[in-house]
Design an enzyme around this catalytic site. Structure first.
Site, PDB file in Angstrom:
ATOM      1  N   ASP A  21      -0.712   5.615  10.354  1.00  0.00           N
ATOM      2  CA  ASP A  21      -0.480   4.169  10.356  1.00  0.00           C
ATOM      3  C   ASP A  21       0.422   3.727   9.208  1.00  0.00           C
ATOM      4  O   ASP A  21       0.373   2.594   8.772  1.00  0.00           O
ATOM      5  CB  ASP A  21      -1.825   3.405  10.318  1.00  0.00           C
ATOM      6  CG  ASP A  21      -2.656   3.739   9.089  1.00  0.00           C
ATOM      7  OD1 ASP A  21      -2.233   4.606   8.297  1.00  0.00           O
ATOM      8  OD2 ASP A  21      -3.728   3.134   8.912  1.00  0.00           O
ATOM      9  N   GLU A  49      -0.808  -4.205   2.181  1.00  0.00           N
ATOM     10  CA  GLU A  49      -0.103  -4.857   3.289  1.00  0.00           C
ATOM     11  C   GLU A  49      -0.606  -6.277   3.523  1.00  0.00           C
ATOM     12  O   GLU A  49      -1.807  -6.547   3.357  1.00  0.00           O
ATOM     13  CB  GLU A  49      -0.326  -4.048   4.577  1.00  0.00           C
ATOM     14  CG  GLU A  49       0.259  -2.663   4.499  1.00  0.00           C
ATOM     15  CD  GLU A  49      -0.255  -1.718   5.579  1.00  0.00           C
ATOM     16  OE1 GLU A  49       0.523  -0.854   6.013  1.00  0.00           O
ATOM     17  OE2 GLU A  49      -1.427  -1.842   5.985  1.00  0.00           O
TER      18      GLU A  49
HETATM   19  P1  NAD Z   1     -11.934   7.675   4.948  1.00  0.00           P
HETATM   20  O1  NAD Z   1     -11.182   8.123   3.752  1.00  0.00           O
HETATM   21  O2  NAD Z   1     -13.258   7.017   4.749  1.00  0.00           O
HETATM   22  O3  NAD Z   1     -12.159   8.911   5.945  1.00  0.00           O
HETATM   23  C1  NAD Z   1     -11.133   9.809   6.284  1.00  0.00           C
HETATM   24  C2  NAD Z   1     -11.777  11.164   6.581  1.00  0.00           C
HETATM   25  O4  NAD Z   1     -10.755  12.046   7.060  1.00  0.00           O
HETATM   26  C3  NAD Z   1     -12.403  11.834   5.342  1.00  0.00           C
HETATM   27  O5  NAD Z   1     -13.771  12.084   5.578  1.00  0.00           O
HETATM   28  C4  NAD Z   1     -11.574  13.113   5.178  1.00  0.00           C
HETATM   29  O6  NAD Z   1     -12.343  14.205   4.691  1.00  0.00           O
HETATM   30  C5  NAD Z   1     -11.103  13.348   6.612  1.00  0.00           C
HETATM   31  N1  NAD Z   1      -9.940  14.230   6.742  1.00  0.00           N
HETATM   32  C6  NAD Z   1      -8.812  14.255   5.986  1.00  0.00           C
HETATM   33  N2  NAD Z   1      -7.980  15.223   6.431  1.00  0.00           N
HETATM   34  C7  NAD Z   1      -8.584  15.795   7.505  1.00  0.00           C
HETATM   35  C8  NAD Z   1      -8.229  16.837   8.401  1.00  0.00           C
HETATM   36  N3  NAD Z   1      -7.070  17.485   8.281  1.00  0.00           N
HETATM   37  N4  NAD Z   1      -9.081  17.163   9.404  1.00  0.00           N
HETATM   38  C9  NAD Z   1     -10.280  16.522   9.537  1.00  0.00           C
HETATM   39  N5  NAD Z   1     -10.685  15.529   8.703  1.00  0.00           N
HETATM   40  C10 NAD Z   1      -9.844  15.160   7.707  1.00  0.00           C
HETATM   41  O7  NAD Z   1     -10.954   6.696   5.746  1.00  0.00           O
HETATM   42  P2  NAD Z   1     -11.307   5.641   6.892  1.00  0.00           P
HETATM   43  O8  NAD Z   1     -11.559   4.296   6.302  1.00  0.00           O
HETATM   44  O9  NAD Z   1     -12.309   6.232   7.832  1.00  0.00           O
HETATM   45  O10 NAD Z   1      -9.885   5.549   7.612  1.00  0.00           O
HETATM   46  C11 NAD Z   1      -9.403   6.653   8.352  1.00  0.00           C
HETATM   47  C12 NAD Z   1      -7.942   6.449   8.687  1.00  0.00           C
HETATM   48  O11 NAD Z   1      -7.805   5.353   9.588  1.00  0.00           O
HETATM   49  C13 NAD Z   1      -7.087   6.106   7.482  1.00  0.00           C
HETATM   50  O12 NAD Z   1      -5.894   6.868   7.562  1.00  0.00           O
HETATM   51  C14 NAD Z   1      -6.799   4.634   7.615  1.00  0.00           C
HETATM   52  O13 NAD Z   1      -5.577   4.263   7.026  1.00  0.00           O
HETATM   53  C15 NAD Z   1      -6.776   4.495   9.117  1.00  0.00           C
HETATM   54  N6  NAD Z   1      -7.080   3.157   9.640  1.00  0.00           N
HETATM   55  C16 NAD Z   1      -6.340   2.744  10.701  1.00  0.00           C
HETATM   56  C17 NAD Z   1      -6.618   1.510  11.268  1.00  0.00           C
HETATM   57  C18 NAD Z   1      -5.850   1.071  12.482  1.00  0.00           C
HETATM   58  O14 NAD Z   1      -5.970  -0.067  12.903  1.00  0.00           O
HETATM   59  N7  NAD Z   1      -5.098   1.953  13.089  1.00  0.00           N
HETATM   60  C19 NAD Z   1      -7.618   0.684  10.727  1.00  0.00           C
HETATM   61  C20 NAD Z   1      -8.375   1.161   9.669  1.00  0.00           C
HETATM   62  C21 NAD Z   1      -8.095   2.410   9.135  1.00  0.00           C
END
Ligand code: NAD
Length: 356
Positions: free
Chosen positions: A239, A68
């Site tokens: 997101d 993005e």
């Molecule tokens: P990451 O991959 O490091 O961590 C995600 C975690 O979620 C993993 O540890 C995984 O095991 C866990 N997980 C997956 N399915 C699950 C479930 N059903 N129940 C419990 N845990 C579960 O990712 P990250 O960098 O921490 O990012 C997390 C999310 O936040 C991503 O989807 C990312 O796109 C989003 N994000 C959003 C913003 C925003 O501004 N809204 C900014 C950054 C990241």
């Protein structure tokens, strides 16, 4: 250096903050003061919301994720972030989210600042979440359930401690190694950290629930019967089109707050609702023109997707700080011939003397 600060004959160089320098900056400022400073910078920019150019981010979707571009401008500075989201990356030993960003001088169009933004995105997302919760969560909130214990989770936990005053986090992840990692990293932070065996257990006694999971599907991290009244939900991981975390019945019971509706309606939890379902823009809550939490029994939901102005604020904050600390290197990013029309001559003069 901005073009107007450049002395005649001096080469235009662009300050760049590497990952190493970003880490040094966070340690120099202190993690919690940095989160608080970023939240203040975001709030200040949200308070001048009408002065920004706003557009939903430009997304390029593929089977494994999304890339993005997130642009905005306040008429004086232009900024954009490049960011990806690839939920399967962790299995290959890669980050789910990586990013870099740039500020440019609107008057000349010249880039004036370039920075890593993988760490900065985690910091600004946490600062934005806690800032929203400061306005929406019950004032007496002390406990947060943190569901999804990946890269963002410790930053989220510490921002809620620094900005909302929570003292306890209840961790849960489908992967117990992620929970163990987060618990280890948060030990000694001043938070009471409890590791839970299920999402149901994690939300027990919590006034704030953060969902921060990564899965490229309509997931159901929270079911309607798990969410009682008076709760604030900070939904981070939904997101992208087709990537959500909450059962739609929760949304129908909630007062929903968003960053920029045209982007959130496509990417956020509310993609599951009718396109005209009422939502409130957060900047208006910050400005005090519309109410946030209207009663102790309300469910407030920040349907976070991440918006360009938050990245602009974060870049501006870091740009100011690195000028004070010198934690940057200068990049030779801009061709800068003495005669602006003689780009070709500049190239010719750089030819090796022996013609090789
Ligand atoms: P990451 O991959 O490091 O961590 C995600 C975690 O979620 C993993 O540890 C995984 O095991 C866990 N997980 C997956 N399915 C699950 C479930 N059903 N129940 C419990 N845990 C579960 O990712 P990250 O960098 O921490 O990012 C997390 C999310 O936040 C991503 O989807 C990312 O796109 C989003 N994000 C959003 C913003 C925003 O501004 N809204 C900014 C950054 C990241």
């Amino acid at each position: 250096m901005s073009p107007d600060e450049q002395a005649p004959g001096e080469k235009a160089l662009v300050p760049f903050v590497s990952v190493e320098n970003m880490m040094a900056l966070v340690h120099r400022i202190g993690l919690e003061p940095m989160l608080t400073g970023l939240a203040d910078a975001i709030e200040a920019d949200f308070l001048r919301w009408p002065s920004f150019d706003k557009t939903p981010r430009v997304a390029s979707h593929s089977a494994g994720g999304v890339i993005e571009l997130m642009p905005t401008s306040d008429g004086s500075l232009y900024g954009f972030k490049y960011v990806n989201g690839h939920p399967g990356n962790a299995r290959a030993g890669l980050q789910t989210v990586t990013a870099f960003g740039l500020l440019a001088d609107v008057a000349s169009g010249y880039p004036v600042f370039l920075s890593e933004m993988t760490l900065l995105t985690a910091l600004r997302t946490a600062a934005m979440s806690a800032l929203a919760a400061k306005h929406l969560a019950p004032k007496s909130a002390t406990t947060m359930a943190m569901i999804g214990n990946g890269a963002q989770s410790e930053f989220q936990s510490l921002a809620f401690k620094a900005i909302c005053g929570i003292d306890t986090v209840r961790l849960y992840d489908v992967d117990p190694r992620a929970t163990a990692k987060a618990a280890r990293n948060l030990a000694g932070s001043g938070l009471t950290v409890l590791s839970c065996g299920s999402a149901e257990e994690a939300i027990e006694g919590a006034q704030i629930i953060t969902t921060c999971t990564a899965d490229k599907q309509y997931a159901t991290i929270l079911n309607d019967n798990m969410v009682g009244t008076g709760i604030h939900i900070n939904a981070i991981g939904g997101d992208c089109p087709g990537k959500t975390e909450l059962h739609p019945d929760i949304l129908r019971r909630s007062d929903i707050f968003v960053e920029f509706p045209p982007q959130t309606r496509v990417e956020g939890e509310i993609q599951q609702l009718d396109p005209d379902h009422p939502v409130t823009e957060l900047w208006q809550v910050f400005a005090g023109t519309v109410p946030g939490r209207t009663g102790p029994d309300r469910i407030t939901l920040f349907d976070s997707v991440g918006f360009a102005i938050e990245d602009f604020s974060a870049l501006r904050f870091v740009f100011d700080k690195v000028r004070e600390t010198g934690l940057f290197v200068d990049l030779d990013l801009l061709a800068d011939p003495d005669d602006p029309r003689d780009l070709f001559g500049m190239l010719q003069r750089a030819a090796p003397a022996n013609g090789r």
